[in-house]
Structures are given as C-alpha cells and as structure tokens.
Design a protein around this motif. Sequence first.
Motif, PDB file in Angstrom:
ATOM      1  N   VAL A  48      32.689  43.496  45.236  1.00 15.24           N
ATOM      2  CA  VAL A  48      33.470  43.850  46.692  1.00 15.24           C
ATOM      3  C   VAL A  48      34.717  44.155  46.077  1.00 15.24           C
ATOM      4  O   VAL A  48      35.159  45.039  46.291  1.00 15.24           O
ATOM      5  N   ASN A  49      35.771  43.202  45.640  1.00 14.30           N
ATOM      6  CA  ASN A  49      37.513  43.676  44.776  1.00 14.30           C
ATOM      7  C   ASN A  49      37.262  44.669  44.217  1.00 14.30           C
ATOM      8  O   ASN A  49      38.050  44.994  43.856  1.00 14.30           O
ATOM      9  N   MET A  50      36.297  45.222  43.329  1.00 10.39           N
ATOM     10  CA  MET A  50      36.040  46.628  42.777  1.00 10.39           C
ATOM     11  C   MET A  50      36.683  47.565  44.074  1.00 10.39           C
ATOM     12  O   MET A  50      37.178  48.775  43.635  1.00 10.39           O
ATOM     13  N   PHE A  51      36.456  47.299  44.516  1.00 16.35           N
ATOM     14  CA  PHE A  51      36.502  48.588  46.022  1.00 16.35           C
ATOM     15  C   PHE A  51      37.968  48.351  47.073  1.00 16.35           C
ATOM     16  O   PHE A  51      38.782  49.064  47.031  1.00 16.35           O
ATOM     17  N   LEU A  52      38.136  46.837  46.892  1.00 16.52           N
ATOM     18  CA  LEU A  52      39.689  46.155  47.720  1.00 16.52           C
ATOM     19  C   LEU A  52      40.366  46.320  47.083  1.00 16.52           C
ATOM     20  O   LEU A  52      42.247  46.966  47.878  1.00 16.52           O
ATOM     21  N   ARG A  53      40.350  46.174  45.825  1.00 15.25           N
ATOM     22  CA  ARG A  53      41.084  46.094  43.896  1.00 15.25           C
ATOM     23  C   ARG A  53      42.603  45.125  44.518  1.00 15.25           C
ATOM     24  O   ARG A  53      43.810  45.290  45.136  1.00 15.25           O
ATOM     25  N   SER A  54      42.172  44.050  45.890  1.00 13.75           N
ATOM     26  CA  SER A  54      43.236  43.181  46.118  1.00 13.75           C
ATOM     27  C   SER A  54      43.902  41.884  44.786  1.00 13.75           C
ATOM     28  O   SER A  54      42.958  40.929  44.791  1.00 13.75           O
ATOM     29  N   SER A  55      44.565  42.178  45.243  1.00 14.55           N
ATOM     30  CA  SER A  55      45.768  41.710  43.791  1.00 14.55           C
ATOM     31  C   SER A  55      45.107  39.402  44.477  1.00 14.55           C
ATOM     32  O   SER A  55      45.192  38.882  43.504  1.00 14.55           O
ATOM     33  N   MET A  56      44.936  39.538  45.675  1.00 15.14           N
ATOM     34  CA  MET A  56      45.290  37.911  46.181  1.00 15.14           C
ATOM     35  C   MET A  56      43.270  37.738  45.889  1.00 15.14           C
ATOM     36  O   MET A  56      43.757  36.558  45.454  1.00 15.14           O
ATOM     37  N   MET A  57      43.104  38.428  46.193  1.00 15.04           N
ATOM     38  CA  MET A  57      41.103  37.914  45.875  1.00 15.04           C
ATOM     39  C   MET A  57      41.438  38.254  44.436  1.00 15.04           C
ATOM     40  O   MET A  57      40.156  36.917  44.292  1.00 15.04           O
ATOM     41  N   ASP A  58      42.077  38.611  44.067  1.00 19.28           N
ATOM     42  CA  ASP A  58      41.516  38.607  42.248  1.00 19.28           C
ATOM     43  C   ASP A  58      41.854  37.401  41.726  1.00 19.28           C
ATOM     44  O   ASP A  58      41.218  36.577  40.718  1.00 19.28           O
TER      45      ASP A  58
END
Length: 238
Positions: free
Chosen positions: A161-171
């Motif tokens: 999912v984060n591959m699309f959102l690119r959220s540093s916090m989620m990472d």
Amino acid sequence: MEIQDLEKMIREKEGYVSLAFPALMRKVYLWMTLALVITAITSYGVATSPTLLGLIYPSKLTFFGLIIAELALVFWVSARIDKLSLTNATLLFILYAIINGATMASIFMLYSPTVITKVFFITAGTFGAMAAYGYSTKSDLSSWGKILIMAVVGLIIAMLVNMFLRSSMMDLIVSGIGVLVFTGLTAYDSQKIKQMLALQSDMGESAQKIALLGALSLYLDFINLFLYLLRFFGRGNN
C-alpha cells in the motif's frame, strides 16, 4: 496411529533429547552463518560491479524476476524437502543465498558502510539475544506462531500500500513493527527448531534436512530483521 508417531509422542512427554541433538543444532547455525556470508559477499560483489549492476537494476523485469525466483525457491524447498536429497536441498539453499545477495546489493547504494556495519552489529546482538531466549526459555512460545505469521502478512500488505502512498511516517511505523515481528519470530523459530531436533534419534539425512530447514528459517529471520532495522535506523543517515 503408526508406531513411529507413538514413539514421538512418548518422547515429547518425557522431554526426550537425543544424543544427536548438539551436532544437529551446530549444523543449523553453521548453515545459517554460511548462507549469511554468501549473501554478504554476493551483495558486495554486485554492488561494486558496474556490469552486474547494469544487468540487474535498470531492468525491472530482471530485478523482480530475481525476487520471484527467491520466493519460489523458499516454497519449493519447504514443500519438497522430503523428496529432495540433502545435497540438492543444500545447493538450493546456497542458490537462494546468492540470489538474495544480488537483490540486496542496493543497500550499498542507499546507505553508507558505517550505517550498514552499525546496523549489522545491532541485528547480530538482537538476533543472538532472542535466539538464546527462545532456546532456553521454559515458556511455550507456540501461541506466538499464528500471531506472528498474520503480522508478516499485514506487513507485506502495508508495504504494498505504501508503495503508492509513499508516506514516510507509514514507512517508519512499518519498519518499527517489522523489527518487533522478526525479533519475535527469532525466539519462536529457535524454540521450534530445538523441539524438532531434540526428537531426532540420529544424524540421518532426514534429521539433517530438518536442521537445514531450521537454518533457512533463522537466516530469513536475520535478513528481515537486518533490513527493517536498516530502514528504521538508517533514515537520514544514508
């Protein structure tokens, strides 16, 4: 119920530990260490070779082909271990370590040698402590299994999912959870391997193949723990 199954149940109840157990446990850690060394050498070799980097990384087809090959090898060895010879299973394990090293070469481009070295020692210390805990604890860790496997599936979904959102916090959150999950898996797998090998009556091929699978499990725990720690502590230090 077969006689062998009955004997195994009796051994489990009596806390049976075979004479072959120490040698089998040494093989687990020997194979795991060998695979880690092969992965490290391959990864560094690819990272310092413009030719190999040019073959693997510019082409998404080649890179993801290697990722798929890794997954296929793990599932193949795990599912076919009873039918594979010990020699073939060992060679496939080595092949997996080589392919994994090739796909991990990018860490040398993303992080400095100092960061990689620091995180490696953190990983080794954490892994060693949790492996020792799993091996020595009297508590039954079997209930951790399903929870940790579900957590791994959740991690994979979150990363996709984060591959699309690119959220540093989620990472950052995913990396922290990943560290906790594979720390737990190290202890769980260590106890499970100990229990399985303690019941093996000799150093026969079937027992050694169980040890090889144990080495593969711990190798995967170490690699994943290292990668999540690298993402967690390496932020801003690459």
